[in-house]
Scaffold this active site. Structure first.
Site, PDB file in Angstrom:
ATOM      1  N   SER A 193      16.305  39.909  41.983  1.00  0.00           N
ATOM      2  CA  SER A 193      14.898  39.500  42.187  1.00  0.00           C
ATOM      3  C   SER A 193      14.445  39.602  43.633  1.00  0.00           C
ATOM      4  CB  SER A 193      14.663  38.074  41.682  1.00  0.00           C
ATOM      5  OG  SER A 193      15.138  37.949  40.373  1.00  0.00           O
ATOM      6  N   ARG A 194      15.009  40.553  44.366  1.00  0.00           N
ATOM      7  CA  ARG A 194      14.641  40.787  45.767  1.00  0.00           C
ATOM      8  C   ARG A 194      14.981  39.614  46.690  1.00  0.00           C
ATOM      9  NH1 ARG A 194      14.772  44.934  43.939  1.00  0.00           N
ATOM     10  NH2 ARG A 194      13.181  46.531  43.668  1.00  0.00           N
ATOM     11  N   LEU A 195      15.793  38.675  46.193  1.00  0.00           N
ATOM     12  CA  LEU A 195      16.148  37.524  47.045  1.00  0.00           C
ATOM     13  C   LEU A 195      17.468  37.835  47.753  1.00  0.00           C
ATOM     14  CD1 LEU A 195      15.053  34.628  44.663  1.00  0.00           C
ATOM     15  CD2 LEU A 195      13.832  35.614  46.609  1.00  0.00           C
TER      16      LEU A 195
END
Ligand SMILES: Cc1cc2nc3c(=O)[nH]c(=O)nc-3n(C[C@H](O)[C@H](O)[C@H](O)COP(=O)(O)O)c2cc1C
Length: 215
Positions: A193-195
């Protein structure tokens, strides 16, 4: 080019468990070595290739090209090149450089900033002597970054040099190594999730300080 480049997406699920944690090495050189060793053992293509960015001081124009990391000695990243090439001229006038490693199979990148300087002639000699003869002759043949009228001009030069050097090939005075002494590292680990994880190391008054930054 694919019409759907905007839809290319990799959610980086697979390597979540390899994420950086608070026990991540306090010494970025050791951390670099650990990731580099993993990139080599997990058979990433060309794990020692990195993008070297330099600045042309006169035009204030940055430029990047791939070179090979050949040694990591005394905390310095060593690559070899032509000392009269464009990159070498950039470094002469502005020794601050960037180095970027990307290992897509591990969803990792390492960004490095540092100061480049020539290694000693003896160190360059030792590496040059370890190279295959064809690469040694190639170093003599190429006026790297200069205009070339035709491929034939280069091939003729190669042939003449092969005749000239019947035995050992000495290192050209215009060819050798640079060491990059890092003053900043950023370790980036892809996560879902792009984290993503990002950990920065800055050298402040000779001491490494590390902290996390947002993805
Ligand atoms: C995979 C790969 C590895 C390379 N390794 C080197 C290298 O170690 N040294 C080098 O001078 N050029 C290397 N090159 C060529 C450089 O990218 C570049 O074309 C050349 O150094 C001239 O750059 P310049 O005109 O900016 O000085 C490599 C290119 C690739 C694609």
């Amino acid at each position: 080019m694919s019409k759907h480049i905007d839809r290319l997406r990799d959610d980086h699920k697979e390597f979540g468990l390899n994420a950086l944690n608070d026990a991540f090495e306090k010494d970025p050189i050791k951390a670099f070595q650990a990731w580099f060793d993993e990139a080599c053992s997990s058979e990433q293509p060309e794990p020692n290739a990195f993008a070297l960015s330099t600045i042309n001081k006169a035009s204030n124009q940055p430029s990047s090209r791939i070179v090979y990391l050949k040694e990591l000695t005394k905390g310095s990243l060593v690559f070899y090149t032509n000392y009269e090439s464009d990159k070498a001229k950039d470094i002469q006038n502005s020794p601050n450089v960037g180095a970027l490693f990307f290992w897509p199979g591990l969803q990792r990148q390492i960004r490095i900033q540092g100061f480049a300087s020539k290694i000693t002639a003896q160190e360059s000699d030792a590496y040059f002597q370890s190279r295959p003869r064809s690469s040694q002759i190639g170093a003599w043949a190429s006026d790297q970054s200069r205009h070339l009228s035709s491929r034939k001009e280069l091939e003729d030069k190669l042939e003449a040099l092969n005749k000239k050097f019947s035995g050992d090939v000495e290192r050209p005075p215009f060819w050798g190594g640079y060491g990059i002494l890092p003053n900043r590292f950023e370790f980036w680990q892809g996560r879902p999730s792009r984290l993503h994880d990002r950990i920065v190391f800055d050298k402040v008054n000779g001491v490494w300080e590390s902290y996390r930054i947002n993805p």
